[in-house]
Design a protein around this motif. Structure first.
Motif, PDB file in Angstrom:
ATOM      1  N   ILE A 138      10.076   1.135  -4.375  1.00 18.38           N
ATOM      2  CA  ILE A 138      11.077   0.352  -5.377  1.00 18.38           C
ATOM      3  C   ILE A 138      12.091   1.432  -5.880  1.00 18.38           C
ATOM      4  O   ILE A 138      13.110   1.151  -6.008  1.00 18.38           O
ATOM      5  N   THR A 171      -2.172   8.472 -15.484  1.00 18.41           N
ATOM      6  CA  THR A 171      -1.471   7.153 -15.032  1.00 18.41           C
ATOM      7  C   THR A 171      -1.303   6.385 -16.272  1.00 18.41           C
ATOM      8  O   THR A 171       0.028   5.852 -16.251  1.00 18.41           O
ATOM      9  N   GLY A 186       5.472   9.176  -9.427  1.00 15.73           N
ATOM     10  CA  GLY A 186       4.498   8.515  -8.617  1.00 15.73           C
ATOM     11  C   GLY A 186       3.971   9.249  -7.321  1.00 15.73           C
ATOM     12  O   GLY A 186       2.705   9.037  -6.967  1.00 15.73           O
ATOM     13  N   PHE A 244      -0.414   0.829  -4.759  1.00 14.48           N
ATOM     14  CA  PHE A 244       0.769   0.562  -5.675  1.00 14.48           C
ATOM     15  C   PHE A 244       1.712   1.731  -5.926  1.00 14.48           C
ATOM     16  O   PHE A 244       2.656   1.459  -6.325  1.00 14.48           O
ATOM     17  N   LEU A 245       0.962   2.990  -5.919  1.00 15.20           N
ATOM     18  CA  LEU A 245       1.904   4.070  -6.315  1.00 15.20           C
ATOM     19  C   LEU A 245       2.833   4.302  -5.089  1.00 15.20           C
ATOM     20  O   LEU A 245       3.721   4.872  -5.333  1.00 15.20           O
ATOM     21  N   TRP A 255       3.830  -4.395 -11.202  1.00 22.04           N
ATOM     22  CA  TRP A 255       3.285  -2.647 -11.130  1.00 22.04           C
ATOM     23  C   TRP A 255       2.540  -2.066 -12.186  1.00 22.04           C
ATOM     24  O   TRP A 255       1.446  -1.671 -12.145  1.00 22.04           O
ATOM     25  N   GLN A 288       8.844  -7.178 -10.473  1.00 20.23           N
ATOM     26  CA  GLN A 288       7.968  -6.170  -9.761  1.00 20.23           C
ATOM     27  C   GLN A 288       7.746  -4.798 -10.554  1.00 20.23           C
ATOM     28  O   GLN A 288       6.461  -4.602 -10.488  1.00 20.23           O
ATOM     29  N   LEU A 289       8.441  -4.356 -11.512  1.00 24.60           N
ATOM     30  CA  LEU A 289       8.156  -3.448 -12.372  1.00 24.60           C
ATOM     31  C   LEU A 289       6.898  -3.702 -13.303  1.00 24.60           C
ATOM     32  O   LEU A 289       5.894  -3.104 -13.710  1.00 24.60           O
ATOM     33  N   TRP A 329       4.104   1.912  -3.443  1.00 25.39           N
ATOM     34  CA  TRP A 329       4.870   0.738  -3.613  1.00 25.39           C
ATOM     35  C   TRP A 329       6.065   1.090  -4.688  1.00 25.39           C
ATOM     36  O   TRP A 329       7.363   0.768  -4.487  1.00 25.39           O
ATOM     37  N   ILE A 330       5.676   1.931  -5.760  1.00 25.25           N
ATOM     38  CA  ILE A 330       6.588   1.935  -6.857  1.00 25.25           C
ATOM     39  C   ILE A 330       7.400   3.179  -6.255  1.00 25.25           C
ATOM     40  O   ILE A 330       8.775   3.311  -6.662  1.00 25.25           O
ATOM     41  N   MET A 344      -1.329  -1.241 -12.361  1.00 23.01           N
ATOM     42  CA  MET A 344      -1.808  -0.050 -12.313  1.00 23.01           C
ATOM     43  C   MET A 344      -2.564   0.260 -13.791  1.00 23.01           C
ATOM     44  O   MET A 344      -3.335   0.820 -13.671  1.00 23.01           O
TER      45      MET A 344
END
Length: 193
Positions: free
Chosen positions: A183, A78, A103, A176-177, A35, A31-32, A179-180, A39
């Motif tokens: 996580i 980013t 994030g 996605f930000l 991501w 996942q990392l 999402w992180i 990004m």
């Protein structure tokens, strides 16, 4: 001067070296990595499109809107944040708090850029989308052949599609930000158990 002798044995102290306890968190590697890849794609697309737009503005001797360099700066931050995360992963020092704070800051910056792009793309007066629909996508008949008119139409279509790509990648980057941050919280919560 008199000296005093004692019959008790002297104590010998030895030093114990205590190594600092380094807490390690278990991050979901797949996942990392996904991501970071998404990004990087989003940030580099936005940097490339707006750098091209700035070049076009300079060529046409037009002023550069403030949101072009703003979004280039946010996307560059980013990329820097991702490089920082990679360094911390390499050092095995990636903390969920760093990821959550970074994030969140980037999410606010991306959301600001996304709102500005949305207003420019679908705003009330002379929006990019209405101009594109009227002059480019609604052109009837579409120019064909090896003419200057066809080349100009293709350039206009490319600019319109670039605006759409910036909005799409800005939206993906914002999601996605979020999402992180989720996580990072899950990593923190899983470790607390």
């Amino acid at each position: 001067m008199a000296s005093v002798l004692t019959s008790e044995p002297s104590l010998v102290y030895s030093r114990r070296v205590i190594e600092p306890r380094v807490h390690k968190y278990h991050w979901p590697a797949v996942q990392l990595n996904i991501w970071m890849l998404i990004m990087l794609i989003s940030a580099c697309t936005i940097i490339g499109v707006f750098a091209t737009f700035i070049d076009i503005q300079h060529t046409l001797l037009l002023p550069v809107p403030w949101y072009f360099p703003y979004y280039i700066t946010v996307a560059s931050l980013t990329v820097f944040f991702i490089l920082l995360l990679l360094y911390l992963i390499y050092q095995r020092r990636l903390l969920p708090s760093i990821v959550m704070i970074g994030g969140f800051i980037l999410f606010v910056l991306w959301l600001t850029g996304l709102i500005v792009i949305s207003v420019q793309l679908w705003g009330p007066d002379g929006s990019v989308s209405s101009n594109c629909n009227l002059q480019v996508f609604g052109a009837s008949p579409m120019p064909k052949g090896q003419t200057l008119e066809t080349l100009a139409w293709l350039e206009q279509r490319s600019i319109c599609q670039s605006w759409q790509a910036v909005f799409a990648f800005g939206l993906v980057g914002g999601v996605f930000l979020l999402w992180i941050m989720v996580i990072a919280y899950q990593v923190f919560a899983d470790d607390a158990v």
